[in-house]
Each structure stands twice: as structure tokens, then as C-alpha cells.
Design a protein around this motif. Structure first.
Motif, PDB file in Angstrom:
ATOM      1  N   TRP A 340      34.037  48.363  40.092  1.00 22.58           N
ATOM      2  CA  TRP A 340      35.267  48.207  39.949  1.00 22.58           C
ATOM      3  C   TRP A 340      36.389  47.126  40.713  1.00 22.58           C
ATOM      4  CZ3 TRP A 340      40.181  48.739  42.667  1.00 22.58           C
ATOM      5  CH2 TRP A 340      40.878  49.404  42.156  1.00 22.58           C
ATOM      6  N   HIS A 344      37.675  43.301  39.541  1.00 21.79           N
ATOM      7  CA  HIS A 344      38.659  42.644  39.976  1.00 21.79           C
ATOM      8  C   HIS A 344      39.867  43.189  40.869  1.00 21.79           C
ATOM      9  CE1 HIS A 344      38.483  44.102  36.118  1.00 21.79           C
ATOM     10  NE2 HIS A 344      37.650  45.274  36.402  1.00 21.79           N
ATOM     11  N   CYS A 345      39.094  42.735  42.852  1.00 28.71           N
ATOM     12  CA  CYS A 345      40.372  43.298  44.108  1.00 28.71           C
ATOM     13  C   CYS A 345      40.142  42.010  44.279  1.00 28.71           C
ATOM     14  CB  CYS A 345      40.170  44.531  45.275  1.00 28.71           C
ATOM     15  SG  CYS A 345      40.987  46.079  42.981  1.00 28.71           S
ATOM     16  N   VAL A 346      38.317  41.066  44.683  1.00 32.52           N
ATOM     17  CA  VAL A 346      38.445  40.849  45.860  1.00 32.52           C
ATOM     18  C   VAL A 346      38.288  39.240  45.418  1.00 32.52           C
ATOM     19  CG1 VAL A 346      35.587  39.598  46.621  1.00 32.52           C
ATOM     20  CG2 VAL A 346      35.965  41.921  45.614  1.00 32.52           C
ATOM     21  N   PRO A 347      38.994  38.419  46.640  1.00 35.78           N
ATOM     22  CA  PRO A 347      40.085  37.940  45.951  1.00 35.78           C
ATOM     23  C   PRO A 347      38.737  36.184  46.465  1.00 35.78           C
ATOM     24  CG  PRO A 347      39.877  38.298  48.864  1.00 35.78           C
ATOM     25  CD  PRO A 347      39.572  39.273  47.505  1.00 35.78           C
ATOM     26  N   GLU A 348      39.345  35.796  46.115  1.00 35.41           N
ATOM     27  CA  GLU A 348      38.864  34.061  46.402  1.00 35.41           C
ATOM     28  C   GLU A 348      38.028  33.887  46.817  1.00 35.41           C
ATOM     29  OE1 GLU A 348      41.377  30.789  44.511  1.00 35.41           O
ATOM     30  OE2 GLU A 348      39.781  29.858  43.078  1.00 35.41           O
ATOM     31  N   GLU A 351      34.726  35.158  47.951  1.00 40.34           N
ATOM     32  CA  GLU A 351      33.838  34.936  46.830  1.00 40.34           C
ATOM     33  C   GLU A 351      33.027  33.265  46.931  1.00 40.34           C
ATOM     34  OE1 GLU A 351      33.025  36.552  44.247  1.00 40.34           O
ATOM     35  OE2 GLU A 351      34.709  37.639  43.746  1.00 40.34           O
ATOM     36  N   LYS A 352      34.002  32.703  47.714  1.00 38.94           N
ATOM     37  CA  LYS A 352      33.704  31.694  47.918  1.00 38.94           C
ATOM     38  C   LYS A 352      32.750  31.581  49.643  1.00 38.94           C
ATOM     39  CE  LYS A 352      35.911  27.231  49.454  1.00 38.94           C
ATOM     40  NZ  LYS A 352      37.214  26.682  49.804  1.00 38.94           N
ATOM     41  N   LYS A 355      29.667  32.443  48.044  1.00 48.46           N
ATOM     42  CA  LYS A 355      28.387  31.476  47.804  1.00 48.46           C
ATOM     43  C   LYS A 355      28.032  30.552  48.329  1.00 48.46           C
ATOM     44  CE  LYS A 355      31.471  31.854  43.204  1.00 48.46           C
ATOM     45  NZ  LYS A 355      32.078  31.510  43.185  1.00 48.46           N
ATOM     46  N   ARG A 409      42.998  44.260  54.976  1.00 48.00           N
ATOM     47  CA  ARG A 409      41.961  43.365  54.349  1.00 48.00           C
ATOM     48  C   ARG A 409      41.461  44.116  52.997  1.00 48.00           C
ATOM     49  NH1 ARG A 409      46.034  41.605  55.763  1.00 48.00           N
ATOM     50  NH2 ARG A 409      46.000  39.858  56.911  1.00 48.00           N
ATOM     51  N   PRO A 410      40.454  42.935  52.173  1.00 50.83           N
ATOM     52  CA  PRO A 410      40.232  43.715  51.403  1.00 50.83           C
ATOM     53  C   PRO A 410      38.914  45.100  51.724  1.00 50.83           C
ATOM     54  CG  PRO A 410      40.313  41.277  50.734  1.00 50.83           C
ATOM     55  CD  PRO A 410      40.667  41.802  51.878  1.00 50.83           C
ATOM     56  N   ILE A 413      39.889  48.199  52.226  1.00 52.64           N
ATOM     57  CA  ILE A 413      39.917  49.061  51.011  1.00 52.64           C
ATOM     58  C   ILE A 413      38.276  48.939  50.538  1.00 52.64           C
ATOM     59  CG2 ILE A 413      40.374  48.699  48.611  1.00 52.64           C
ATOM     60  CD1 ILE A 413      42.607  46.934  49.445  1.00 52.64           C
TER      61      ILE A 413
ATOM     62  N   HIS B 344      45.180  39.050  48.692  1.00 52.11           N
ATOM     63  CA  HIS B 344      44.320  39.792  49.023  1.00 52.11           C
ATOM     64  C   HIS B 344      43.223  40.526  48.169  1.00 52.11           C
ATOM     65  CE1 HIS B 344      44.942  39.098  53.427  1.00 52.11           C
ATOM     66  NE2 HIS B 344      46.357  39.332  53.408  1.00 52.11           N
ATOM     67  N   CYS B 345      44.329  39.949  47.211  1.00 49.94           N
ATOM     68  CA  CYS B 345      44.310  40.860  46.165  1.00 49.94           C
ATOM     69  C   CYS B 345      43.761  40.447  44.460  1.00 49.94           C
ATOM     70  CB  CYS B 345      44.449  42.484  45.953  1.00 49.94           C
ATOM     71  SG  CYS B 345      45.131  43.381  47.097  1.00 49.94           S
ATOM     72  N   VAL B 346      44.177  39.389  44.911  1.00 46.24           N
ATOM     73  CA  VAL B 346      44.132  38.693  43.316  1.00 46.24           C
ATOM     74  C   VAL B 346      42.673  37.830  43.216  1.00 46.24           C
ATOM     75  CG1 VAL B 346      44.628  36.585  41.332  1.00 46.24           C
ATOM     76  CG2 VAL B 346      46.228  37.750  43.410  1.00 46.24           C
ATOM     77  N   PRO B 347      41.622  38.322  41.974  1.00 42.01           N
ATOM     78  CA  PRO B 347      40.111  38.379  41.996  1.00 42.01           C
ATOM     79  C   PRO B 347      40.362  36.254  41.400  1.00 42.01           C
ATOM     80  CG  PRO B 347      40.937  38.966  39.795  1.00 42.01           C
ATOM     81  CD  PRO B 347      42.202  39.235  41.000  1.00 42.01           C
ATOM     82  N   GLU B 348      38.962  36.010  41.834  1.00 41.71           N
ATOM     83  CA  GLU B 348      38.815  34.331  41.751  1.00 41.71           C
ATOM     84  C   GLU B 348      39.074  33.868  40.409  1.00 41.71           C
ATOM     85  OE1 GLU B 348      34.864  33.917  41.933  1.00 41.71           O
ATOM     86  OE2 GLU B 348      35.039  32.057  43.133  1.00 41.71           O
ATOM     87  N   GLU B 351      42.141  32.782  39.442  1.00 45.86           N
ATOM     88  CA  GLU B 351      43.147  32.136  40.771  1.00 45.86           C
ATOM     89  C   GLU B 351      42.734  30.402  39.984  1.00 45.86           C
ATOM     90  OE1 GLU B 351      44.782  31.833  43.299  1.00 45.86           O
ATOM     91  OE2 GLU B 351      44.066  33.944  44.642  1.00 45.86           O
ATOM     92  N   PRO B 410      44.602  43.648  37.427  1.00 43.83           N
ATOM     93  CA  PRO B 410      45.367  43.170  38.637  1.00 43.83           C
ATOM     94  C   PRO B 410      46.669  42.892  38.363  1.00 43.83           C
ATOM     95  CG  PRO B 410      42.955  42.177  38.614  1.00 43.83           C
ATOM     96  CD  PRO B 410      43.348  42.668  37.668  1.00 43.83           C
TER      97      PRO B 410
END
Lengths: 561, 561
Positions: A340, A344-348, A351-352, A355, A409-410, A413, B344-348, B351, B410
Motif C-alpha cells: 500500500w 500510494h505514498c512513494v514520491p516521483e 521512483e526516478k 530506476k 520523509r517517506p 514513514i 513527499h507523499c504524491v505517487p508517481e 505526477e 492520496p
């Protein structure tokens, strides 16, 4: 006598896996996997026309027969081992997965006239459409003061046998009437090999309210549920229950033709998949708790006596290891929790980064979270995103996080969520201890135990116990193979008891997790805070979580999810 | 008499904005903006060599002079309006921003020998390095039972005048000694036009513990802080305080040359920027609360009497509108809260969707959150990510969210954070009411009020009050222009009192937010839950937030943030 082998078949949710094991060493010689073509049916029946109601989760029993044929044949083919040297076989199955069959044990869904009737198929463990029946059952049991409730932490789950049977009676009395037996799949899979039905003490105890001394619930109780259920045990159920580790029978001519195994080979009674993992890590005595960690966590324990520990999932004599009381507890949201968070909670930016560095997002989160020290984030969570099974047994509890600042920070959490599940485990351990069931050692099996080092270290630090890890990534299948060796017996090259068998064939990794002294002390302070919030929100002092759910239910949903 | 104009200059954190206003209609004719070349100095002095200590936030006063020159010249040039028709000018400034000056009012930082001394520059409002002094000051004031504490919700902030002065004395006694006066920038900016120092009742009251009847704190109090501070008021401070809306003087020859304004033009006394917004929305009477909503929110209110409302930021006679007691309350985390969530909490996936659709991520979040109905998410938050100013006055409180499930999305969390700040505002409103200060109408100004319709509707629904929105996006500058018209007086084409002036020149938008009946009722239930959690965690019943902070502080930080 040359090297002898047994086979464990683990019927999971999406596939079945068979494992060929050397009985003398426990070495896993070969595995074979079969994915169910029908998977989990939760929208349509195989006709692609009959739509299923919400919360249905069905399976097609033909998939299991095909899995049995394919995997066992494959094992023998790949290894070249003679069928003479395979001395036993045992099936473990997801639990409670159940099926209505006719007098010969043939699934009703195989009959032409029932093909388009959802109730004729397998109700998978995670079929959740019998909640109304479960709630009523619990209410009636409570009103009648049924003693069995206490053995199940005060609540029978909608996932279990009798709510599922009752749902069929409610929604299709004719099909109920036409059913000769309602069978647990662990037993039905075993019956495909032996031709006879043998009910195992594990799933009967944990999922069908069976007690070694008291048997099943009374006729009066069933009658109170519904007049037509009064004689459900005699009419629709085989009331004879066999301890796990016993022989259920021998491979029939037909089963020999299907699998390539030798006719007359010993078949052990079935067992639930989670419970089968216990001997696979070598546990056959009290004091050692096994955590099977996946989307949720099951806690398995043995005890010398029958204690009523609040909030456990069940206590069953002969339920896990014959001769002991098997205790089960559970946390309903573990891997699901992290999934979950990831979804729903990991910022872009994270992810970047993952990658760019070519690593999995969970690896990145773990890397960042690992750099934090216990207590550094100032965060604390209650791990109730999916309610709380043990020790509060309350599906209406919800999640909580406290301590956020603008600098949170994520990864902080993420770590707080891991810690919350560890505190939940500590709460279970301490509750067992408080009610006289000692817990001295921790073992872990399952995907998380295998892969997530950060999490396992946090569990060691929070519980202040060493944690040993299952050596086999397929502990349930190995456990089944161990039970097969016991059912075969020493004379055939197996073992006469589970203690010796598990001692030889069960294994943990050499590497284990050991508590870090400094962390233990910080986590002790944090656990005190967890406990206070746990009791405040969980034991009725502030039932805000339930009231928020009630408000939510009262809202007219403009948008369907 | 032809059309007359006044100018309001709003000195903000990063730039100054001048506004030319038609006195008869309040029409905003033209604006001019000047960004400070030095911005906020928080790492180095302008020499790029002198490193600043943590929590310093300085500015260069030359920037203000340049801003004054540029913006006023620009206004006259762009509009072609004759300087004869500009009848008054007024400056509003961030508060408390303060500066040590010499006998002539020239900043010490202009002296060669002080150029590399951080303490000679402007300490901006958000300079937080005087926390030790503030804590000590509060402790001593409490021990001595100083009555003034109650007027400030029990606590003097490290951002205010005396902690900042005391820090200078502590860290550079020589510079303290060389300082002729410590000036609030609202007054210093005014002095650049008039050549004389006039202390305004607004910033004196809210930031320098001044009281119309009781004056400044006693010598004995200051002596208790530090012997050298005993006579700080007489020695380092102009003790004469002038009510806002009064004339501070007239444009000098030098100021006329600098700005292009006519010598002798009336200059109003300065005012704090947040407070200046009140007449800009037409508020000149009790019962109407103005929320100035940005990274944080200031709540401005007028009252007939001096009530001690717990947790307010201050009550000052003549502090906002002369003739009334001006109340200020605050929420320390509003826009900052949503920025934190966005960062810090908005998923990819979100965005990506925003980018694909070419909309801002906040627009996407609002769109999704708007589709939810009150109570639908089952979530509730305490808006304490940056502590709580009103009504608990406790920087050590932290954030909380409750109610998460595996289905929580979110936009639901985003909406819960907005709702939490609305509940915080309702708590402030109810506290004022409870202590005898009526609140009948809500007004809002600032970027959020302007742009975020979802949020304003939620505020209307939560508080069950209409919310009117400032018509001007530059309410503080407009407010200053209104005060300039009052200082100029009717004879010169202005007004004799603020009531008439604000009535004509202050404006709200035609569109306003009105509560939705259904939502009001759901939010009433949710507020009850908020209040319960607010009191449980905020009023000492469970001080877990403080203990978590303590644990955090005790942890050795392996990694610096």
C-alpha cells in the motif's frame, strides 16, 4: 535400503508446487510448479458469462487435478528417480478452501446442470461473501455462551467452513440439498490420491470448530443458526477426524496412472499450508514461535496445555504437531501494508532514483530506512490498515500514524510501518506469555523473512529475541514432505514420529538475526508508547476508529471506487 | 478637488510591492514590484565569506531603500499621475523584523566596521536563532507572574523583538552597546520618508509587549533577564507609541528626491503586514474574523473589551483598528502542510497524470479530493506538523492521521489535511466565543483564499459560516493605502476615520462561500472526534508526542539530514 524420497504438494492461491525431498537428509532434490489456468475467479465463472457477486473468490477443482498430474509426473521425469523409492506423499492446501461434492466426492461443478452456479465451485480461503452469516453465527454463539468461541479469540471468521456452508444454504437451498459432503480442499486433494475421505485434525480444528475431546459444535447450536443446519455434521460432513502425520490411505490404481507413483504408496492426511511450515523449520516442541510472513503474518506456536489466550486465531489439539496444542495468532496487514505504501505514498523522485540506479523501489526504501536509527524519525504507527486480528480481534480498527513534522520523509514513514508490525508481533508474544504460554525463540518463514533483512533485524530488536530463518523458500511443501515421511513410517524408510523427522528434515539458515542492545532499549520505550495507543484506541477508551467508519458508511457514495 | 490617490507599500519577505489606489473608490490603479537583490540571507553575508549560524535569517536594509525608490517612481511614471494628487503614503512590513541603528537611524551594517558582523543586519521575522533567549524569557516571566504573558497566549515567540535584542546582547555586547536604537522595520521604513522615528501601536503591541495603558514590561523584569537590559526601553527604544492611522510625519526633501513624491506629503505610521489586511476587506468592527492564509494562517479579530483568550498570539488595544482591541490567533502549518504532502507523499502515477493533462499537481489533487464527500474517506488528522500555535501554544506537538485502510488513496489524505486545518480554525473560533469574543462572520485573504476553492468550501462547511474573500490579491498594500488616506485626513481629500475609509476603499469579492447543510452536519460529527483527539494529545492526557520528540533528540544522528 537405498535413498528414499517423499513428495510434498503445496496448493497455493495461484499455483501448486510439488517438492521431492530426500528423507534421510531433508535435501530438496527437485520442485515442479503448475499455475492454475483458472486462477482466482472473482468476476466471472469459466463461461465468461456468469457474473459473480462482490467478495466472491472461487476456484476450479479441475486445476488441482491437473496440477497434481503435472507436477508429480514432472518430478519423476526430471529426477529419473524410481517410483519404488518414493515412500510417501502429502498435500497441504490454503485453508479454509471448501467445496460441495456428491456421494463419490465429485465436485458439483463438474455436473452439467451446476456449471453456471457459482456455489458449486471451490470457495477459496479469501472468499469474503459470507460475512453476514459469520456475523450472525458469532452473535448466536455469544448469546448461547458457546465455549468454543474462546478457543478462537472470540470470533469465527467469514473465511471459515460454517459461514461458507451457511451462505450456500441461504442463497441456494437446492444445491445445499444436493450436496453429499462439504469438503476442505486439503482433504479433497488427498482423496484424489486415496479414493477415501479422511478429515485432518489441522483444518478441522482451525477452520471447522472441531475439538479433539468435544468434537464439533452441538446440534442445538447449528439448529439455532438455521433449522436445516441441525444435522449438518452427520449429513454433510464426515465426522471422523484423523491426526495429522497419520496415513490417510494408499495411492489407488487410478491415482497411480495419473501421477506415475506406485500403487499402494502411503498418502498422509492433508494439512493447512501455514501449519505445514512448522516442522519444516524443525519446530516440534513448545516455546518456539514461527512467523509465516507474507501479505499477512501467521504465528504458530505449540503448548503443553490448552490455554485461552485472548485474540488468538485458534487453539487445536493435534492441530500443528500431534501430541501438542497448536496455537495460531495472526496480523492481518504486513506485506499488504508495505505494498500500500509503495503504491500510494512513494514520491516521483524516489521512483526516478530507483530506476536510474536500476534497483527495485523497495530496495531503495530499505536502503534509506536502514540509515535511520530506532527513534530517529519521531514517528509511531498502529498497524491496523486491515483491522487487527491478534490480540484485539477487531476488523473495524484502522491505521494511525503520529509524530509527523514538515521534515518527515517517506523512508521514515516506511520504517515506522515496519516497526508497527514488529510491535504488533511483540504484543502477541507478550500476550501468550501473560496467559501462560511461553515464547522463547522466534522463527520466520515466507517471502519477507527470506528477503527483507531490515525488517527482520527490526523484529529482532523490537522483540529482543534471536530470529532464525527457514532454510527452505518452500517451507509448507517441505513440511508436507516431512509429514509424508512420518505417515510412511520407519519400516518403509521414513520415520515413526514427527519429532525425529522434523529434526532431520527441517532446517533453518546458518545466518540468524540477533538483537542489537542499543536498539532494544530504544524500542522498549517506543513499545510502551505503542501499547498505550494500542489500548486507548483498541480497547474501547476512544472508539473514534469505529465512529469514523460509521460516518463513512453513512455517506452516500457519489463515486464508486 | 480632483481624484486623489494614496500609496501603500507592502514590504514582504522576498520583495516589496507598491500600490496606487484611488481614494474615492478604492480602485487599484497600478502596482509596482521590486525583488530584493539580497533576498533572505541564511547562509552567508553579502561578502559571500561570513558564514551564518543555523536558524539565522537576515536581510539587507539597502534593499528596502532601493525598493522604495524603484516602486514609487515606477507608479508615478506608469500612471502619469501628478505627485500633487498623491495625498498620503503608508508602509506595512513583515513583523517582527528588526534592525540596530545609530543615533541618526542609519543601520549599523552600513558602517564599514560592522559590514562583516551578522548582528548589524536586519533580523527577519523568521530568524529563529533567539530560541534560547525566548525560552529563558518565558521562564522568567512565568516565575515572576508577569501579567503580560496572558495577553500573548502564555508565550513570547523567539521571532519577536526582545528575544532578538537579547540575542545580540548575548552574542555581541559591543554591538549592543554601539546601538542607539533597535527599530521595527515598519517604523524604520516609515522613517526613510519622514526623517523621524514614530513607533506604531500595531507592531509595538504584537511584537514588543507594549500595552496602551501599562506600557512596556518593567525595568525589574528586564533586569531579571540580564542586568544590561534593565534600561533597554529608555536607552535603546523610543518609548512613544502612536496609534495606527495617525500621521507619522511628512515626506522630507530627501525622500521627495528619492521617490518623486511631493515634499510635505502625509506619511502614516507603519503597520504590520498581516494586520494591514483587515481594513482592506472592509472590517472595522467586532465580530468579523479575517484569516490571512499562506504557508501559515493568521486570524485577525476586533473586540470591544480586553479578554484573555487562551492560546491567542496577542491582544493589543489599537493594534489593528484604532478604538478596538485587536486579537490575533494563528495556525502554524497551513500552506506548508500541503506543500509537504505534495513534495513527499504524491505517487508517481499522479505526477504523470498531471503532466499528461498539463495541469498543476495541486489542481489534480483538488479535482480528485473534490469528488469525495465529507466523511467518505474515514480519515481524520491533527494539523500539528509544525506544532500548534492557537489554542494550545505548543511547538512540541506533532502531526497525526487516523483511519487509514488498504483502500486509502492520496487524495483522501490530502483532503483530510485540509479538513484538519479547517477544524483547527473552528477550534480557534469556538475558543474566542467561549471567552466572550463573538465571531459572526469569516473573511479570508491570501494566496490560498484566492485560489483554493475546495479548501474555502471545506472551511465554510466546517465552521458553518459564510466566508467572504478579499477582492484584492494584495490586501496588505491596500490596507496600507487606506491607512494613508486616514492619516491624510478629509481636508486633503482622504478620510477622517478608518471606518469610513475602509467602508469605501476595502472590498470583498461578489462571490462568497456558503455552507452546504449536509456537509455541515457530517463535519459537526467529525469535529467532535477532532476535538477529542485534540484534547487527548494536546492537553496533557497522553503526552506521547513530546516523548517521541525526546526519544528522537536522544538518538545519536548517524546521518545529518
Amino acid at each position: 535400503m537405498g535413498t528414499k524420497y517423499t513428495i510434498g504438494i503445496d496448493y497455493g492461491t495461484l499455483s501448486a508446487r510439488a517438492l521431492l525431498v530426500d528423507v534421510n537428509t531433508g535435501e530438496e532434490i527437485e520442485t515442479a510448479l503448475y499455475e492454475y489456468p483458472h486462477g482466482v475467479m472473482d468476476t466471472f465463472l469459466p463461461d465468461h458469462k456468469t457474473r459473480l457477486m462482490p467478495d466472491f473468490a472461487l476456484q476450479h477443482p479441475q486445476d488441482y487435478i491437473d496440477a497434481l498430474q503435472f507436477t508429480v509426473t514432472e518430478l519423476l521425469k526430471k529426477t529419473g528417480i524410481s517410483k519404488e523409492d518414493v515412500i510417501g506423499i502429502c498435500s497441504d492446501f490454503t485453508e479454509c478452501s471448501m467445496l460441495p461434492v456428491d456421494e463419490k466426492g465429485i465436485p458439483l461443478c463438474f455436473q452439467e446442470r451446476y456449471k453456471t452456479n457459482p456455489h458449486s465451485y471451490v470457495k477459496l480461503w479469501k472468499h469474503h461473501a459470507a460475512q453476514d452469516e459469520a456475523s450472525q453465527l458469532n452473535q448466536i454463539a455469544e448469546m448461547r455462551g458457546e465455549a468454543f468461541l474462546k478457543r478462537y479469540g472470540g470470533k469465527i471468521s467469514s473465511e471459515w467452513m460454517f459461514p461458507k456452508i451457511w451462505q450456500i444454504l441461504d442463497e441456494d437451498p437446492e444445491l445445499y440439498h444436493d450436496t453429499a459432503k462439504f469438503m476442505e480442499l486439503a482433504d479433497w486433494a488427498t482423496m484424489q490420491l486415496t479414493g477415501v475421505e479422511r478429515k485432518n485434525s489441522c483444518t478441522a480444528g482451525y477452520k471447522a470448530i472441531w475439538h479433539k475431546r468435544e468434537g464439533f459444535p452441538s446440534k442445538a447450536f447449528f439448529k439455532a443458526l438455521h433449522p436445516a443446519l441441525e444435522n449438518v455434521i452427520d449429513e454433510k460432513f464426515n465426522p471422523v477426524v484423523i491426526p495429522i502425520g497419520s496415513a490417510a490411505g494408499q495411492i489407488t490404481k487410478e491415482a497411480a496412472a495419473l501421477t506415475g507413483l506406485k500403487e499402494g504408496t502411503i498418502v498422509a492426511v492433508g494439512i493447512g499450508d501455514a501449519h505445514a511450515a512448522v516442522p519444516a523449520v524443525g519446530i516440534t516442541e513448545p516455546g518456539k514461535m514461527l512467523m509465516i510472513m507474507g501479505t499477512s503474518t501467521c504465528h504458530m506456536m505449540l503448548g503443553e496445555k490448552e490455554a485461552m489466550v485472548p485474540g488468538m486465531c485458534g487453539v487445536v489439539e493435534d492441530g500443528i504437531i500431534p501430541g501438542y496444542y497448536g496455537y495460531e495468532a495472526g496480523q492481518s496487514c504486513v506485506g499488504d501494508h508495505f505494498q500500500w505504501f509503495k503504491d500510494h505514498c512513494v514520491p516521483e523522485a524516489y521512483e526516478k532514483e530507483a530506476k536510474e540506479r536500476g534497483i527495485h523501489i523497495f530496495a531503495l526504501l530499505s536502503e534509506k530506512a536502514e540509515k535511520l536509527r530506532p527513534g530517529q524519525s519521531g514517528l509511531l504507527a498502529l498497524d491496523w490498515w486491515n483491522g487487527n486480528r491478534s490480540v484485539l480481534v477487531d476488523v473495524d480498527l484502522t491505521g494511525l500514524i503520529i509524530g509527523m513534522t514538515l521534515l518527515t520523509r517517506p523512508e521514515e514513514i516506511y520504517r515506522a510501518l515496519i516497526e508497527a508490525t514488529a510491535f504488533g508481533t511483540k504484543m502477541i508474544v507478550e500476550t501468550f506469555r501473560e496467559y501462560g504460554v511461553p515464547v522463547n525463540e522466534l522463527y520466520a518463514a515466507g517471502g519477507i523473512a527470506e528477503k527483507n533483512q531490515l525488517m527482520m533485524q527490526i523484529y529482532a530488536d523490537v522483540t529482543n529475541m534471536d530470529i532464525k530463518i527457514a532454510a527452505s523458500p518452500q517451507a509448507p511443501a517441505l513440511g508436507a514432505a516431512i509429514y509424508a515421511a512420518v505417515a510412511a513410517g520407519k519400516e518403509r524408510g521414513g520415520y515413526d514420529d514427527i519429532y525425529t523427522a522434523a529434526n532431520v528434515m527441517g532446517k533453518v539458515k546458518d545466518l540468524y538475526y540477533t538483537p542489537n542492545k542499543e536498539s532494544v532499549s530504544v524500542y522498549q520505550s517506543l513499545y510502551e508508547e505503542y501499547k498505550k495507543l494500542h489500548d486507548y484506541f483498541g480497547r474501547g477508551e476512544n472508539t473514534v476508529m469505529k465512529r469514523l467508519k460509521k460516518i463513512k458508511e453513512n455517506v452516500y457514495y457519489v463515486n464508486e471506487r
